[in-house]
Design a protein around this motif. Structure first.
Motif, PDB file in Angstrom:
ATOM      1  N   PRO A 142       0.898  -1.112   0.029  1.00 37.89           N
ATOM      2  CA  PRO A 142       0.115  -0.059   0.019  1.00 37.89           C
ATOM      3  C   PRO A 142       0.967   1.357  -0.017  1.00 37.89           C
ATOM      4  CG  PRO A 142      -1.090  -1.401   1.575  1.00 37.89           C
ATOM      5  CD  PRO A 142       0.367  -2.309   1.211  1.00 37.89           C
ATOM      6  N   ALA A 143       1.962   1.276   0.644  1.00 37.40           N
ATOM      7  CA  ALA A 143       2.817   2.394   0.770  1.00 37.40           C
ATOM      8  C   ALA A 143       3.470   2.703  -0.691  1.00 37.40           C
ATOM      9  CB  ALA A 143       4.075   2.513   1.610  1.00 37.40           C
ATOM     10  N   GLN A 144       3.370   1.894  -1.653  1.00 33.04           N
ATOM     11  CA  GLN A 144       3.870   1.976  -3.146  1.00 33.04           C
ATOM     12  C   GLN A 144       2.614   2.213  -3.859  1.00 33.04           C
ATOM     13  OE1 GLN A 144       6.833   2.419  -3.279  1.00 33.04           O
ATOM     14  NE2 GLN A 144       8.265   1.005  -2.244  1.00 33.04           N
ATOM     15  N   GLY A 145       1.524   2.274  -3.211  1.00 33.91           N
ATOM     16  CA  GLY A 145      -0.074   2.463  -3.964  1.00 33.91           C
ATOM     17  C   GLY A 145      -0.644   1.284  -4.530  1.00 33.91           C
ATOM     18  N   PHE A 146      -0.213   0.238  -3.968  1.00 36.51           N
ATOM     19  CA  PHE A 146      -0.709  -1.230  -4.746  1.00 36.51           C
ATOM     20  C   PHE A 146      -1.316  -2.247  -3.392  1.00 36.51           C
ATOM     21  CE2 PHE A 146       1.863   0.169  -8.044  1.00 36.51           C
ATOM     22  CZ  PHE A 146       1.206   0.056  -9.097  1.00 36.51           C
ATOM     23  N   GLN A 147      -1.938  -3.021  -3.796  1.00 40.10           N
ATOM     24  CA  GLN A 147      -2.701  -4.184  -2.764  1.00 40.10           C
ATOM     25  C   GLN A 147      -1.346  -4.552  -2.218  1.00 40.10           C
ATOM     26  OE1 GLN A 147      -3.810  -7.402  -5.073  1.00 40.10           O
ATOM     27  NE2 GLN A 147      -4.955  -8.185  -3.688  1.00 40.10           N
ATOM     28  N   GLN A 148      -1.298  -5.010  -0.956  1.00 36.49           N
ATOM     29  CA  GLN A 148      -0.064  -5.739  -0.101  1.00 36.49           C
ATOM     30  C   GLN A 148      -0.154  -7.006  -0.953  1.00 36.49           C
ATOM     31  OE1 GLN A 148       0.072  -5.677   4.107  1.00 36.49           O
ATOM     32  NE2 GLN A 148       1.155  -7.513   3.960  1.00 36.49           N
ATOM     33  N   ARG A 149       1.223  -7.489  -1.492  1.00 33.96           N
ATOM     34  CA  ARG A 149       1.334  -8.778  -1.834  1.00 33.96           C
ATOM     35  C   ARG A 149       2.551  -9.197  -1.364  1.00 33.96           C
ATOM     36  NH1 ARG A 149      -2.297  -9.559  -5.774  1.00 33.96           N
ATOM     37  NH2 ARG A 149      -1.033 -11.332  -6.949  1.00 33.96           N
ATOM     38  N   VAL A 150       2.888  -9.008  -0.346  1.00 27.07           N
ATOM     39  CA  VAL A 150       4.126  -9.584   0.614  1.00 27.07           C
ATOM     40  C   VAL A 150       3.706  -9.954   1.788  1.00 27.07           C
ATOM     41  CG1 VAL A 150       5.879  -8.312  -0.801  1.00 27.07           C
ATOM     42  CG2 VAL A 150       4.952  -7.094   1.213  1.00 27.07           C
ATOM     43  N   PRO A 155       8.508  -4.432   5.168  1.00 27.82           N
ATOM     44  CA  PRO A 155       8.366  -2.961   4.817  1.00 27.82           C
ATOM     45  C   PRO A 155       8.176  -3.135   3.056  1.00 27.82           C
ATOM     46  CG  PRO A 155      10.560  -3.604   5.281  1.00 27.82           C
ATOM     47  CD  PRO A 155       9.748  -5.069   5.425  1.00 27.82           C
ATOM     48  N   PRO A 156       7.710  -1.681   2.853  1.00 24.64           N
ATOM     49  CA  PRO A 156       7.511  -1.405   1.359  1.00 24.64           C
ATOM     50  C   PRO A 156       8.645  -1.200   0.563  1.00 24.64           C
ATOM     51  CG  PRO A 156       6.993   0.609   2.690  1.00 24.64           C
ATOM     52  CD  PRO A 156       7.168  -0.615   3.383  1.00 24.64           C
ATOM     53  N   PHE A 157       9.326  -2.352   0.516  1.00 25.86           N
ATOM     54  CA  PHE A 157      10.980  -2.291  -0.161  1.00 25.86           C
ATOM     55  C   PHE A 157      10.885  -1.951  -1.389  1.00 25.86           C
ATOM     56  CE2 PHE A 157      10.224  -6.916  -0.251  1.00 25.86           C
ATOM     57  CZ  PHE A 157      10.642  -7.416  -1.569  1.00 25.86           C
ATOM     58  N   SER A 158      12.045  -1.204  -1.759  1.00 25.29           N
ATOM     59  CA  SER A 158      12.217  -1.060  -3.115  1.00 25.29           C
ATOM     60  C   SER A 158      13.816  -0.785  -3.505  1.00 25.29           C
ATOM     61  CB  SER A 158      11.553   0.077  -3.742  1.00 25.29           C
ATOM     62  OG  SER A 158      11.772   0.465  -5.205  1.00 25.29           O
ATOM     63  N   SER A 159      14.310  -1.144  -4.573  1.00 26.67           N
ATOM     64  CA  SER A 159      15.604  -0.661  -5.148  1.00 26.67           C
ATOM     65  C   SER A 159      15.386   0.736  -5.555  1.00 26.67           C
ATOM     66  CB  SER A 159      16.101  -1.592  -5.999  1.00 26.67           C
ATOM     67  OG  SER A 159      15.477  -1.449  -7.287  1.00 26.67           O
ATOM     68  N   PRO A 160      16.593   1.408  -5.838  1.00 25.89           N
ATOM     69  CA  PRO A 160      16.582   2.545  -6.887  1.00 25.89           C
ATOM     70  C   PRO A 160      16.510   2.350  -8.178  1.00 25.89           C
ATOM     71  CG  PRO A 160      18.739   1.975  -5.949  1.00 25.89           C
ATOM     72  CD  PRO A 160      17.884   1.158  -5.328  1.00 25.89           C
ATOM     73  N   VAL A 161      16.261   3.145  -8.935  1.00 27.31           N
ATOM     74  CA  VAL A 161      16.360   2.905 -10.545  1.00 27.31           C
ATOM     75  C   VAL A 161      17.723   2.378 -10.798  1.00 27.31           C
ATOM     76  CG1 VAL A 161      16.014   3.631 -12.601  1.00 27.31           C
ATOM     77  CG2 VAL A 161      14.465   4.536 -11.038  1.00 27.31           C
ATOM     78  N   LEU A 162      17.933   1.257 -11.248  1.00 27.28           N
ATOM     79  CA  LEU A 162      19.226   0.393 -11.507  1.00 27.28           C
ATOM     80  C   LEU A 162      19.480   0.575 -12.984  1.00 27.28           C
ATOM     81  CD1 LEU A 162      18.657  -2.763  -9.541  1.00 27.28           C
ATOM     82  CD2 LEU A 162      19.724  -0.728  -8.798  1.00 27.28           C
ATOM     83  N   ASN A 163      20.994   0.832 -13.221  1.00 29.05           N
ATOM     84  CA  ASN A 163      21.473   0.864 -14.552  1.00 29.05           C
ATOM     85  C   ASN A 163      22.178  -0.456 -14.878  1.00 29.05           C
ATOM     86  OD1 ASN A 163      23.386   2.187 -12.543  1.00 29.05           O
ATOM     87  ND2 ASN A 163      24.640   1.417 -14.211  1.00 29.05           N
TER      88      ASN A 163
END
Ligand SMILES: [Cu+2]
Length: 415
Positions: A142-150, A155-163
């Protein structure tokens, strides 16, 4: 080493997970026994326990050892310079796959995780390696704007944008089903499923087979094909029937190949398996194309005059020859005869679905293996041009088409 039990409070971790998964503690403790330090209570989990000297040599963060943050993971700008203290247990690549023929694309690129499903143990570190630019690994939360699927508590984990050339590491501490997506390519279907720990069918959480809003009403399921086509039509004036040409995360995560039990059984599920479950893209798979094109050696085709008859892999009519003796495994037709009536030869017999005749082969004097149906050697006719032609039927009163069980059909249509 800190005691994980001391930091792992009942309120913050055990309770919500225990509601849908039965076990939790056992595999986690087993993993802990293997030497992994968990410090969940502090908000940080270091991937491996290290003695201090190692940590000093490899430290890149300014703290005692490189750490994997439960929300931000560990981003390595250079995949070659990942601290030795962060040894990954698994690797997942992030791909952009262009259509095979760039002159005639036929479809947009596929953006996908490879593998697209993976089974890991609680406490395992997974390295995500982008092979092309502009990817993230982001939890459905939800903290990323979506249904919780974890799992609850993650936590609402995320990487940065990766090259391309970088890498991102994350430690999956809680058992359960994790659905993640790539932010920039989410709308193009870039999503995957990670199963952490072992659990039974009954313990699979509800979100595995629901997609937010998918039931009520279907059109509103975010990023479903229906929703995206609806959006496309709404934003393109005068194009009432625009079709969504890309993959959608909805169809990726709903694919049977990503069923939690399948992922646990297989360990990893390649993107190709997921694509095979999606009808409109299944023919993108070259090996499956080939399988479709390899028609059976002998199959059945409905003939307007003779009814169901045996035909070859190109659906050309097959005949038996009255000069042959049923079941003798030899042919009375060579040279000029075999030019006019080419024997059906093959190295491997494959019977079509409706063929009930026993199919066997025998060796001709030429060394080729000729196919017999119901004991009758099979031949084509050189004057038949197309499927459905049966110009040889009744020829000289000795050449006849055969039914699906290999019985000659002795009609006198040519005479
Ligand atoms: Cu991406």
């Amino acid at each position: 080493m800190r005691s994980p039990e001391a930091e792992r409070t009942e309120e913050s971790f055990d309770k919500p997970i225990a509601e849908w998964i039965d076990f939790e503690r056992r595999p986690l403790l087993k993993t802990l026994g293997a030497g992994i330090t968990l410090s969940l209570g502090s908000g940080l989990a270091s991937a491996r326990d290290d003695d201090d000297s190692d940590a000093e040599e490899t430290d890149t963060t300014g703290s005692d050892a490189a750490e994997i943050d439960p929300q931000y993971g560990f981003a390595a700008p250079d995949v070659e310079a990942i601290p030795e203290t962060l040894v990954p247990d698994h690797e997942i690549e992030l791909h952009t796959e262009e259509p095979e023929d760039p002159e005639n694309p036929g479809r947009p690129p596929f953006f996908h995780f490879e593998p697209t499903g993976i089974h890991v143990s609680a406490g395992d570190v997974v390295q995500f390696t982008p092979e092309s630019p502009d990817h993230t690994i982001t939890a459905y939360h939800p903290a990323q704007g979506f249904q919780q699927r974890v799992p609850d508590g993650v936590p609402p984990f995320s990487s940065p944008v990766l090259n391309a050339g970088s890498a991102w590491l994350y430690e999956f501490t809680e058992a359960g089903v994790y659905d993640v997506y790539c932010g920039p390519h989410h709308v193009l279907g870039m999503a995957m499923r990670i199963i952490v720990g072992d659990f039974g069918e009954d313990d699979v959480p509800d979100y595995e087979d629901t997609f937010e809003g998918s039931d009520d009403p279907p059109l509103l399921a975010p990023f479903s094909t229906e929703f995206l086509e609806h959006e496309l039509n709404a934003t393109t004036e005068g194009n009432e029937d625009c079709e969504w040409a890309w993959l959608t995360p909805h169809e990726i995560l709903a694919a049977p190949a990503l069923d939690p039990a399948t992922i646990q059984d297989q360990g990893t599920v390649p993107f190709e398996d997921v694509l095979a479950d999606i009808d409109r893209f299944a023919d993108e798979l070259p090996d499956r194309d080939e399988a479709e094109e390899t028609a059976p050696t002998v199959q059945v085709r409905d003939h307007p005059e003779h009814g169901d008859i045996l035909v070859d892999s190109d659906e050309m009519t097959l005949y038996m020859f009255d000069q042959d003796t049923q079941g003798e495994s030899e042919s009375a037709c060579y040279e000029d005869c075999a030019d006019a009536w080419p024997p059906l030869t093959t190295d491997t017999i494959a019977a079509g679905d409706d063929v009930t005749a026993d199919l066997e082969t025998f060796e001709r004097e030429t060394g080729e293996m000729q196919v017999m149906a119901n004991g009758w050697p099979l031949y084509g006719f050189a004057q038949d041009d197309a499927p459905g032609d049966a110009r040889g039927q009744g020829s000289n009163g000795v050449w006849w088409v055969l039914g699906p069980d290999g019985t000659p059909i002795r009609s006198d249509s040519n005479e």
